[in-house]
Write a protein that holds these residues in place. Sequence first.
Motif, short mmCIF file in Angstrom:
data_model
loop_
_atom_site.label_atom_id
_atom_site.label_comp_id
_atom_site.label_asym_id
_atom_site.label_seq_id
_atom_site.Cartn_x
_atom_site.Cartn_y
_atom_site.Cartn_z
N ILE A 107 3.70 -8.76 -27.19
CA ILE A 107 3.73 -8.13 -28.51
C ILE A 107 2.31 -7.87 -29.00
N ALA A 108 1.42 -8.85 -28.80
CA ALA A 108 0.03 -8.68 -29.24
C ALA A 108 -0.65 -7.53 -28.51
N VAL B 42 -6.81 -8.86 -16.95
CA VAL B 42 -7.43 -10.19 -16.94
C VAL B 42 -6.40 -11.28 -17.17
N ILE B 43 -5.52 -11.08 -18.16
CA ILE B 43 -4.49 -12.09 -18.45
C ILE B 43 -3.56 -12.27 -17.26
N GLY B 44 -3.12 -11.16 -16.67
CA GLY B 44 -2.20 -11.24 -15.53
C GLY B 44 -2.82 -11.92 -14.33
N HIS C 183 -8.00 -14.77 -24.11
CA HIS C 183 -7.92 -13.31 -24.23
C HIS C 183 -6.81 -12.90 -25.19
N THR C 184 -5.77 -13.70 -25.30
CA THR C 184 -4.73 -13.40 -26.29
C THR C 184 -5.29 -13.53 -27.71
N GLY D 245 2.19 -11.45 -32.61
CA GLY D 245 2.18 -11.85 -31.21
C GLY D 245 1.23 -13.00 -30.93
N VAL D 246 0.03 -12.95 -31.51
CA VAL D 246 -0.93 -14.04 -31.32
C VAL D 246 -0.40 -15.33 -31.93
N SER D 247 0.24 -15.24 -33.07
CA SER D 247 0.81 -16.43 -33.71
C SER D 247 1.90 -17.05 -32.83
#
Length: 422
Positions: free
Chosen positions: A386-387, A364-366, A201-202, A237-239
Amino acid sequence: MESRVLSGATTVSAGIPRLSKPARLNPTCFAAVRLAGAVDGFGGNLIWGRQLRPAILLESSSPLASSVPVTKREILRPSLAAASSPAEGSDSSGDAKVGFLEKYPTLLTGFFFFMWYFLNVIFNILNKKIYNYFPYPYFVSVIHLGVGVVYCLVSWAVGLPKRAPMDSNQLKLLIPVAVCHALGHVTSNVSFAAVAVSFTHTIKALEPFFNAAASQFILGQQIPLTLWLSLAPVVLGVSMASLTELSFNWLGFISAMISNISFTYRSIYSKKAMTDMDSTNLYAYISIIALFVCIPPAIIFEGPQLLKSGFSDAIAKVGLTKFITDLFWVGMFYHLYNQLATNTLERVAPLTHAVGNVLKRVFVIGFSIIVFGNRISTQTGIGTCIAIAGVAIYSFIKAKMEEEKRVRPSKKHIRKYEPMNL
């Protein structure tokens, strides 16, 4: 918006019997009637449900119209008052009863959002649990779509909703949309099976970047600099999250990126495939076509291994009953959360739509981190935040742009019609 327009029309028309019957219509009145009924084909309905045309019609047909001068403001006032107070247009039998959900629409919208998030979280958790003992994402993708198609066919059979007709021209428009939908769905599942749900998801948070790039370089739409700058935190953020993600592997990363590209092209083809079909029927047809697209790759890539050991190993680990019920429920949750998301986002403004999508990803991530106990590094957590913040900024700016596009034509229509009220 249609509901507001129609409700306005009912209210004004209900107020017509209160006026005295016109004595004799002269040619001027007929001209006013033709003018009032031919405003861009709306039948008298103006922006946001304001019934300006019927007000002119009543004023022109009244016997006092020729003797009493009426200003533009006085003509508009009865119309707006009637549109804002439905009780005044009710007959002598009593006021129309308003249901609880109609009286508190915010509660209903909030319930839709809650169910959308709830079903999405349950789907992601159950989906990942299946991959822990049955790592065959192509076959599971077929199950997702297959259960949804069966659900749609049963719904059509009972008439909820009534099936919309499909012709060859509409089919040609929907095939590219369904192919991109199938490719994006399969590659998402390949990524879910390969890496942690939170990491997939990130990576999928980069989807706005691909949408902006496609709009600029493929559709030729000019993207403002502020919108491009808002995407910088997303990429950063993804990086950061990718460099230190403990479950990182190239298969999961590349699959998630292909999913982003596929869903971007799905958006492009969707704009070309705009039809009068409602969202429920449209999604049903797309699911049916996507199912036929997903079956051949599942047979080619996973068929031999499934017949050899895939099914037997899964049944040995969890049992036949749990294996079948897990596949059924993950398919139901997939279809229901997608359908409910479509119905929910139709009820809200673009800005609420954007915020809802961002919050969904956060939920979802949490929950995936809590349920599966995935360990993440500090840098991964900071990069993910950040993303998500970048996606929120991008969504806010994009929604503001959409609102401005909607307001500008409204003002033009109002300025265009005002001289006719003299």
